[in-house]
Design a protein around this motif. Structure first.
Motif, short mmCIF file in Angstrom:
data_model
loop_
_atom_site.label_atom_id
_atom_site.label_comp_id
_atom_site.label_asym_id
_atom_site.label_seq_id
_atom_site.Cartn_x
_atom_site.Cartn_y
_atom_site.Cartn_z
N LEU A 190 -146.93 -55.28 62.14
CA LEU A 190 -145.61 -55.01 62.73
C LEU A 190 -144.54 -55.86 62.07
O LEU A 190 -143.46 -55.37 61.71
CB LEU A 190 -145.65 -55.32 64.23
CG LEU A 190 -145.78 -54.18 65.23
CD1 LEU A 190 -145.66 -54.73 66.65
CD2 LEU A 190 -144.77 -53.08 65.00
N ARG A 191 -144.79 -57.13 61.94
CA ARG A 191 -143.79 -58.06 61.39
C ARG A 191 -143.41 -57.69 59.96
O ARG A 191 -142.25 -57.84 59.56
CB ARG A 191 -144.30 -59.50 61.45
CG ARG A 191 -144.36 -60.07 62.84
CD ARG A 191 -144.64 -61.55 62.85
NE ARG A 191 -143.56 -62.32 62.21
CZ ARG A 191 -143.34 -63.60 62.42
NH1 ARG A 191 -144.12 -64.28 63.27
NH2 ARG A 191 -142.37 -64.23 61.81
N LYS A 192 -144.37 -57.20 59.20
CA LYS A 192 -144.09 -56.84 57.81
C LYS A 192 -143.28 -55.55 57.69
O LYS A 192 -142.69 -55.29 56.62
CB LYS A 192 -145.41 -56.69 57.04
CG LYS A 192 -146.12 -58.01 56.80
CD LYS A 192 -147.48 -57.79 56.16
CE LYS A 192 -148.20 -59.12 55.95
NZ LYS A 192 -149.58 -58.93 55.47
N ASN A 193 -143.25 -54.75 58.74
CA ASN A 193 -142.64 -53.43 58.64
C ASN A 193 -141.39 -53.23 59.49
O ASN A 193 -140.83 -52.14 59.53
CB ASN A 193 -143.68 -52.36 59.00
CG ASN A 193 -144.71 -52.19 57.90
OD1 ASN A 193 -144.46 -51.55 56.90
ND2 ASN A 193 -145.88 -52.79 58.09
N GLU A 251 -137.77 -59.10 66.53
CA GLU A 251 -138.58 -60.20 67.03
C GLU A 251 -139.82 -59.61 67.71
O GLU A 251 -139.75 -58.54 68.32
CB GLU A 251 -137.81 -61.02 68.08
CG GLU A 251 -136.99 -62.12 67.52
CD GLU A 251 -136.64 -63.18 68.56
OE1 GLU A 251 -137.17 -63.15 69.69
OE2 GLU A 251 -135.82 -64.05 68.23
N ILE A 252 -140.92 -60.31 67.61
CA ILE A 252 -142.15 -59.87 68.27
C ILE A 252 -142.52 -60.90 69.35
O ILE A 252 -142.63 -62.09 69.06
CB ILE A 252 -143.32 -59.76 67.28
CG1 ILE A 252 -142.92 -58.95 66.03
CG2 ILE A 252 -144.54 -59.12 67.97
CD1 ILE A 252 -142.58 -57.52 66.29
N LYS A 273 -129.47 -57.74 74.32
CA LYS A 273 -130.55 -57.39 73.38
C LYS A 273 -131.52 -56.40 74.03
O LYS A 273 -131.87 -56.51 75.21
CB LYS A 273 -131.29 -58.65 72.92
CG LYS A 273 -130.41 -59.56 72.06
CD LYS A 273 -131.20 -60.71 71.48
CE LYS A 273 -130.31 -61.63 70.66
NZ LYS A 273 -129.72 -60.96 69.49
N ARG A 274 -131.96 -55.46 73.23
CA ARG A 274 -132.85 -54.38 73.67
C ARG A 274 -134.30 -54.77 73.41
O ARG A 274 -134.66 -55.07 72.27
CB ARG A 274 -132.49 -53.10 72.94
CG ARG A 274 -131.13 -52.52 73.37
CD ARG A 274 -130.30 -52.11 72.16
NE ARG A 274 -129.11 -51.36 72.57
CZ ARG A 274 -127.97 -51.93 72.99
NH1 ARG A 274 -127.85 -53.25 73.04
NH2 ARG A 274 -126.94 -51.18 73.34
N VAL A 275 -135.10 -54.72 74.46
CA VAL A 275 -136.53 -55.08 74.36
C VAL A 275 -137.36 -53.84 74.68
O VAL A 275 -137.22 -53.25 75.74
CB VAL A 275 -136.88 -56.20 75.35
CG1 VAL A 275 -138.36 -56.58 75.22
CG2 VAL A 275 -135.99 -57.42 75.15
N LEU A 319 -134.33 -51.27 68.50
CA LEU A 319 -134.72 -52.44 69.29
C LEU A 319 -134.37 -53.75 68.59
O LEU A 319 -134.35 -53.83 67.36
CB LEU A 319 -136.23 -52.41 69.56
CG LEU A 319 -136.75 -51.25 70.40
CD1 LEU A 319 -138.28 -51.25 70.39
CD2 LEU A 319 -136.22 -51.34 71.84
N ASP A 320 -134.15 -54.77 69.39
CA ASP A 320 -134.04 -56.14 68.90
C ASP A 320 -135.37 -56.88 69.02
O ASP A 320 -135.66 -57.79 68.25
CB ASP A 320 -132.98 -56.91 69.70
CG ASP A 320 -131.60 -56.28 69.58
OD1 ASP A 320 -131.04 -56.32 68.48
OD2 ASP A 320 -131.12 -55.73 70.59
N VAL A 321 -136.15 -56.48 70.04
CA VAL A 321 -137.40 -57.18 70.35
C VAL A 321 -138.48 -56.15 70.66
O VAL A 321 -138.23 -55.15 71.35
CB VAL A 321 -137.24 -58.10 71.58
CG1 VAL A 321 -138.56 -58.78 71.93
CG2 VAL A 321 -136.15 -59.14 71.35
#
Length: 210
Positions: A93-96, A100-101, A55-57, A76-78
């Motif tokens: 951020l989460r809405k757009n 994962e945050i 996974k890409r962070v 990105l994954d995270v």
């Protein structure tokens, strides 16, 4: 199985090392001005080479949300936030995006963890506090602080972890995952042998505990 993250990917060799030893996550510093920062073109090139199962962070420090969404989120994954990002910023951020945050917290007191745990993020990354630095210092976290707080979210442990102390740290605080950067480097660059040894140490220890 404890998850493993290697942060600070900068070179093709770094990608080859993690592709060989297969940690669960690989981190890229994508905000400007830090020792391990990579520019957008380098990130795109390196990300293409990275095993798709890792996974890409993307690591950001007080980055304008528009920059993250426009240039990086689709790769990105995270998204890992290392600055003073608040609940409003995180909600936007989460809405757009579908990433994962994670919120990194530099710990001086138990209350630092409690405040971060209340934010609308998926996971925490708990790092040592160092004045004037947002992480990657190699300074150890005070593990005794974990007994002073109830953490509701899965968390990664970071800060001064190495081959000698990682098993003790994992057994003491039971993190979801562990994060390494400077401790798997030699002269400022990722060291294949150190990555190999730390991954093997963690996986051998985890297998013994199962």
């Amino acid at each position: 199985m404890t998850k493993i993250k290697i942060c600070g990917m900068r070179r093709v060799n770094d990608i080859l090392y993690v592709n060989t030893y297969h940690p669960d996550y690989a981190g890229f510093i994508l905000s400007e001005g830090f020792k391990r920062t990579v520019d957008i073109d380098t990130f795109y090139d390196l990300e293409l080479l990275l095993n798709k199962e890792i996974k890409r962070v993307g690591v950001f420090v007080n980055e304008p949300i528009e920059n993250i969404l426009k240039s990086f989120a689709h790769k990105l994954d995270v998204i890992q936030l290392h600055g003073e990002e608040n609940a409003e910023y995180i909600d936007k951020l989460r809405k757009n995006c579908d990433c994962e945050i994670w919120k990194a917290v530099r710990v001086k007191y138990a209350d630092d963890i409690a405040k971060a745990d209340a934010l609308p993020v998926h996971k925490l990354l708990i790092d040592s506090f160092s004045a004037g630095s947002y992480g990657g210092t190699g300074k150890r976290v005070d593990l005794d602080i974990f007994s002073q707080v109830n953490i509701s979210k899965p968390f990664f442990l970071a800060g001064g972890l190495n081959e000698e102390n990682i098993c003790y740290a994992m057994e003491k605080v039971q993190p979801y995952g562990v994060d390494f950067s400077s401790s798997v480097e030699t002269n400022g660059f990722k060291d294949e042998n150190k990555i190999k040894r730390i991954v093997e140490t963690i996986r051998n220890n985890t297998e013994r505990r199962i």
